[in-house]
Design an enzyme around this catalytic site. Sequence first.
Site, short mmCIF file in Angstrom:
data_model
loop_
_atom_site.label_atom_id
_atom_site.label_comp_id
_atom_site.label_asym_id
_atom_site.label_seq_id
_atom_site.Cartn_x
_atom_site.Cartn_y
_atom_site.Cartn_z
N ARG A 59 80.45 215.25 15.74
CA ARG A 59 81.50 215.83 14.85
C ARG A 59 80.96 216.39 13.63
O ARG A 59 80.17 215.42 12.84
CB ARG A 59 82.61 214.94 14.91
CG ARG A 59 83.45 214.76 16.07
CD ARG A 59 84.39 213.73 16.12
NE ARG A 59 85.28 213.33 14.90
CZ ARG A 59 86.22 212.48 14.96
NH1 ARG A 59 86.40 211.59 15.93
NH2 ARG A 59 86.77 212.22 13.70
N ARG A 66 77.62 208.10 16.52
CA ARG A 66 78.52 208.59 17.61
C ARG A 66 78.13 210.03 18.01
O ARG A 66 77.78 210.68 17.16
CB ARG A 66 79.85 208.63 17.18
CG ARG A 66 80.87 209.20 17.84
CD ARG A 66 82.17 209.10 17.81
NE ARG A 66 82.49 209.47 16.37
CZ ARG A 66 83.71 209.34 15.61
NH1 ARG A 66 84.90 208.66 16.31
NH2 ARG A 66 84.16 209.71 14.21
N ARG A 101 99.76 208.50 10.80
CA ARG A 101 98.95 208.04 9.93
C ARG A 101 99.53 208.02 8.60
O ARG A 101 99.03 207.74 7.63
CB ARG A 101 97.86 209.23 10.04
CG ARG A 101 96.58 208.96 10.50
CD ARG A 101 95.63 210.22 10.44
NE ARG A 101 94.38 209.71 10.30
CZ ARG A 101 93.45 209.82 11.67
NH1 ARG A 101 94.16 210.02 12.88
NH2 ARG A 101 92.21 209.76 11.51
N LYS A 157 89.43 203.25 18.26
CA LYS A 157 90.93 203.77 18.65
C LYS A 157 90.61 204.40 19.93
O LYS A 157 91.28 204.34 20.93
CB LYS A 157 91.53 204.37 17.75
CG LYS A 157 91.89 203.55 16.44
CD LYS A 157 92.65 204.36 15.33
CE LYS A 157 92.17 205.60 14.67
NZ LYS A 157 90.88 205.37 14.22
N ARG A 213 87.11 209.79 4.35
CA ARG A 213 88.19 209.76 5.62
C ARG A 213 88.58 208.18 5.37
O ARG A 213 89.93 207.77 5.84
CB ARG A 213 87.51 209.71 7.10
CG ARG A 213 87.48 211.27 7.16
CD ARG A 213 86.57 211.61 8.50
NE ARG A 213 86.84 210.67 9.73
CZ ARG A 213 86.00 210.57 10.49
NH1 ARG A 213 84.46 211.12 10.42
NH2 ARG A 213 86.36 209.98 11.49
#
Length: 215
Positions: free
Chosen positions: A161, A127, A88, A13, A172
Amino acid sequence: MHIILLGPPGAGKGTQASFLQREYGLAKLSTGDILRAAVASGSALGVQLKSVMDSGALVQDDLIIDIIRERITHDDCAKGFILDGFPRTIAQAEALDVMLHHAGTTLHHVIELAVDDALLIDRISGRFSCASCGEGYHDHFKPTLVDGVCDVCGSHEFSRRADDKAETVARRLEAYHEQTSPLLPYYRALNMLRTVDGMASMDEVTRAIKTLLSA
Ligand code: AP5
């Protein structure tokens, strides 16, 4: 143009929202980035947010809804915006409908990036981003052109992160399946939902989104 990018953690996203921001001059409204900025500020609210986000759970609806309601009034949203990470929950989607209605406008595109859970773990665990300009990278799928140097700003500082640890990612994903995936039938019933294969390469995903936006 008002666009929602929907999809699980790591679906791409943020990656595609950055592209749309550059290509169409739209504002990129990433609730994750907004919340991480609040955490980094060290405020009392930031401390509370950090514990929720680090657990992998969703932040409470009323807080996020207030943030977006205020954010869409900024000048950079005049040409339109891309929502990355919002809504969400069904409550957030309903609040967005009301906000847009009050602003005399509407939603134009809801695009789902569909990706299998197994691939998401690989995406998220690799990431990292530039600590200076925020450009996103991936150890395998999108490394920097020169090792250790940001392609965009030349910084040598990068960060990962706190919520990208394996156990938090599992939570998550659970939150996505339980609380966010009901948005798929919600927008399908409004005949707004379009789905793109988020497992294709970044460029292919971008091309598929551009095709949808020009249809
Ligand atoms: P948030 O920051 O929104 O995280 P997320 O939804 O979990 O999504 P991610 O940012 O992890 O993934 P992404 O889909 O943007 O993927 P990316 O482009 O980075 O939210 C964090 C937390 O904030 C939540 O857990 C919650 O606590 C809170 N929160 C936020 N919004 C909220 C809300 N509305 N309500 C309540 N709480 C909220 O891509 C991932 C990696 O894959 C990158 O390294 C990228 O380079 C790579 N990649 C991307 N596309 C491809 C591709 N096609 N092929 C190969 N690699 C790819």
